[in-house]
Design an enzyme around this catalytic site. Structure first.
Site, PDB file in Angstrom:
ATOM      1  N   GLU A 106       0.736  -1.256   0.137  1.00  0.00           N
ATOM      2  CA  GLU A 106      -0.100   0.031   0.022  1.00  0.00           C
ATOM      3  C   GLU A 106       0.640   1.230   0.058  1.00  0.00           C
ATOM      4  O   GLU A 106       2.027   1.214   0.331  1.00  0.00           O
ATOM      5  CB  GLU A 106      -0.827   0.027   1.144  1.00  0.00           C
ATOM      6  CG  GLU A 106      -2.237  -0.716   0.986  1.00  0.00           C
ATOM      7  CD  GLU A 106      -2.198  -1.919   1.758  1.00  0.00           C
ATOM      8  OE1 GLU A 106      -3.296  -2.828   1.763  1.00  0.00           O
ATOM      9  OE2 GLU A 106      -1.422  -2.231   2.514  1.00  0.00           O
ATOM     10  N   THR A 107       0.239   2.426  -0.621  1.00  0.00           N
ATOM     11  CA  THR A 107       0.851   3.507  -0.565  1.00  0.00           C
ATOM     12  C   THR A 107      -0.221   4.628  -0.086  1.00  0.00           C
ATOM     13  O   THR A 107      -1.261   4.535  -0.430  1.00  0.00           O
ATOM     14  CB  THR A 107       1.184   4.377  -2.034  1.00  0.00           C
ATOM     15  OG1 THR A 107       2.467   3.327  -2.352  1.00  0.00           O
ATOM     16  CG2 THR A 107       1.845   5.561  -1.893  1.00  0.00           C
TER      17      THR A 107
END
Length: 304
Positions: free
Chosen positions: A46-47
């Site tokens: 994830e970002t």
């Protein structure tokens, strides 16, 4: 326009452990499509993108992207983002409030000698117990046999406290280690009630992996097919809520230390606690430590 980012390893106290996260600061002006492209470029599980809050009573709007889709809520992105923002803050706060697709997410900040050492989120939604699945179908997704799935405590089930996951128990540490994702089986079974990933665990934990009380793995869809996640806070806290729901204890706090990522060479420790009152779950939490890794800036083509 130069946009700053910081990367952290989450649910670990040592570099190159835990789950990687990129936190993009000052993300105002980015479109959803641009955020997705940036997340795909980082290619971490994830970002996050930090935006001004819609309600000034809160601290930030946080949007969470995997390499292939946006998430309404996720665990390690909240732990990592809160760690970064709390570490940068000029005025320390004991709690941050994040606006997310799944709702408002409170994150408590813990410091020692003025330094942020860990954070802990409160799940944004009550426990949802959705479809029950067959042991054989879930076993096929992780390349095991139906006999490897334990069903006496609970059947494989879709559960969530903001994001749904399939949760299943396997009989042994050996079975956990042998598991491999099977894309065809995933395609036959999922999505189901919004779940697209399988989080599976065992209570058969060797002394060498203490203080973990259970060991878990999680397979999810990534940019190149099905990938493994080294630490999945949102699935872990949902599972902890499920365990508490099944526990006959009516009042009190149920705590559990979960290991994940050990079979990937990225060991993670996730600390959960679930509060019950009158036999009902009052709140569910997961937390842990973080290590800052890298920071830098990037500029998108076409920005001023």
């Amino acid at each position: 326009m130069q946009r700053r980012y910081i990367t952290v390893d989450v649910f670990t106290d040592r570099a190159f452990g835990g789950n990687q996260l990129a936190v993009v600061l000052d993300a105002g002006g980015l479109t959803t499509a641009q955020m997705q492209t940036i997340a795909t470029e980082f290619n971490y599980s994830e970002t996050t993108f930090v935006l001004p809050p819609r309600d000034k009573a809160n601290d930030a709007e946080v949007r969470i992207f995997t390499p292939v889709r946006e998430m309404p809520f996720a665990g390690h992105p909240n732990i990592g983002t809160s760690f970064v923002l709390a570490s940068l803050a000029k005025e320390p706060k004991p709690r941050l409030l994040f606006e997310e697709k799944a709702g408002l997410v409170p994150v408590d900040i813990f410091r020692e000698q003025g330094r942020v050492v860990s954070t802990e989120l409160t799940a944004p939604q009550p426990l949802s117990r959705l479809a029950q699945l067959s042991a054989g179908d879930v076993a096929a997704c992780i390349s095991l046999s139906a006999d490897d799935i334990r069903t006496d405590r609970h059947a494989p089930q879709v559960v969530g406290v903001g994001t749904p996951f399939v949760v299943a128990e396997v009989r042994s540490r050996d079975a956990l280690k042998r598991a491999r994702s099977d894309a065809a089986a995933f395609g036959r079974l999922l999505p189901r009630d919004g779940a697209v990933s399988v989080w599976f665990y065992t209570r058969d934990v060797p002394a060498a992996e203490a203080p973990s009380e259970i060991q878990a793995r999680m397979f999810m869809r990534g940019a190149g097919g099905y990938a493994e996640d080294p630490a999945t806070g949102s699935a872990t806290v949902a599972a902890a809520a499920l365990f508490a729901d099944l526990d006959p204890v009516r009042d009190g706090e149920l705590k559990l230390t979960v290991g994940q990522g050990f079979d990937m060479g990225r060991p993670s420790l996730l600390l959960t606690r679930v509060r019950k009152q009158d036999g009902k779950i009052v709140s569910a939490h997961v937390g842990g430590s973080c290590v800052q890794m890298m920071e830098g800036t990037f500029k998108l083509a076409g920005e001023g």
